[in-house]
Scaffold this active site. Sequence first.
Site, mmCIF file in Angstrom:
data_model
loop_
_atom_site.group_PDB
_atom_site.id
_atom_site.type_symbol
_atom_site.label_atom_id
_atom_site.label_comp_id
_atom_site.label_asym_id
_atom_site.label_seq_id
_atom_site.Cartn_x
_atom_site.Cartn_y
_atom_site.Cartn_z
ATOM 1 C CE LYS A 223 -0.647 0.075 5.000
ATOM 2 N NZ LYS A 223 -1.387 -0.548 6.107
ATOM 3 N NE ARG B 125 -6.000 -0.017 11.876
ATOM 4 C CZ ARG B 125 -5.029 -0.062 10.961
ATOM 5 N NH1 ARG B 125 -4.352 1.036 10.653
ATOM 6 N NH2 ARG B 125 -4.742 -1.190 10.344
#
Length: 351
Positions: free
Chosen positions: A35, A127
């Site tokens: 990414k 998260r």
Amino acid sequence: MYPRIVVNTEKFKENLKFMINECHKRGVSVMGVSKVFCGDENLVQMMEDEGVDFIADSRISNLAKTDTYVPKVLLRLPMISEAEDVVMYSHISLNSELETIKELNNKAKNLDTVHNIILMIDLGDLREGIFEENEILSTVEEILKLKNIKLYGIGTNLTCYGGVIPSKETLEKLINYKNKIENKFKITLDIITGGNSSNIPLMMENEMPKGINNLRLGEILVLGRETAFGNFLDSMHDDVFTLYAEVIEVKIKPSVPVGDIGMNAFGKVPSFNDKGDIVRAILAIGQQDVDYRELVSEEGIDLIGSSSDHIIADVTKYEGKIKVGNVIKFKLTYASILSLFTSQYVGIYYE
Ligand SMILES: *Cc1c(COP(=O)(O)O)cnc(C)c1O
């Protein structure tokens, strides 16, 4: 074309070779995370050539354009609205929501395939992932009823939101969940993915619990930097990526603007230190491409501000001579690599 990123392919390959070997000799498979360079196909190819076991990305659009024989993994929890693409373009996705998993099951059924999922467990970083043990077990029970979903494994993510450093104790909780799930449901989980580049210090000290058999690695591969403490590994390169930007103006001017100060290009009221007259160089790259505070410049080049398309440098103390048309180079950080690759105005070159 400038600005440009130049990738030193030998250094990238050496980073890959070194870290993949460190993982493999400890029985840990590697998801190479693409990414940070937006799934750049040449860099993905190098990851594949050097032996990563999976290619992983947070965006399904990056995986859709990735052509590789190793399995593709979607790292970010899928949006329900992209469930069909997730089944089409990834072999495995990380998940924590039963509703989403059911939609993946529907799409997989329509496409006459089975989609693999890794169930994410939150060990405190806050998260993604399921936090409560009861919810973990009840979710597994529901997943096992879905015919077009295979529960491929479980995983956790640390040091992303809460800054929690992976420890033996924390990761042992993940192994406990693995054992509980396997015993209760009489199944085998293929993969226990223990984290990201912040797990590297623990792994290198051989303190990572046995049973963690996979890591998802981005930053350590591109920068040779572990993310628990932010240290660079001596045996890896921190300069795989270099940015080159061109100078479009060099002039001696005051260090403080002249006139009444209102808002700058971003609607903020700026403030300045008066250093008298300085040599100011303007670079043809701006906030739209990168945050100038994430560029690492040579001695004597002090980046002092930017607008959308310009970065301003104080080069008064620079030993060499900077002229208009010169090109200045910078080392990069994770954040600057990410945003430079995302900018369509930045060229990518390989050496
Ligand atoms: C980005 C990401 C990683 C890789 O993190 P690095 O610190 O770059 O190694 C791993 N897992 C997930 C879920 C991610 O989103």
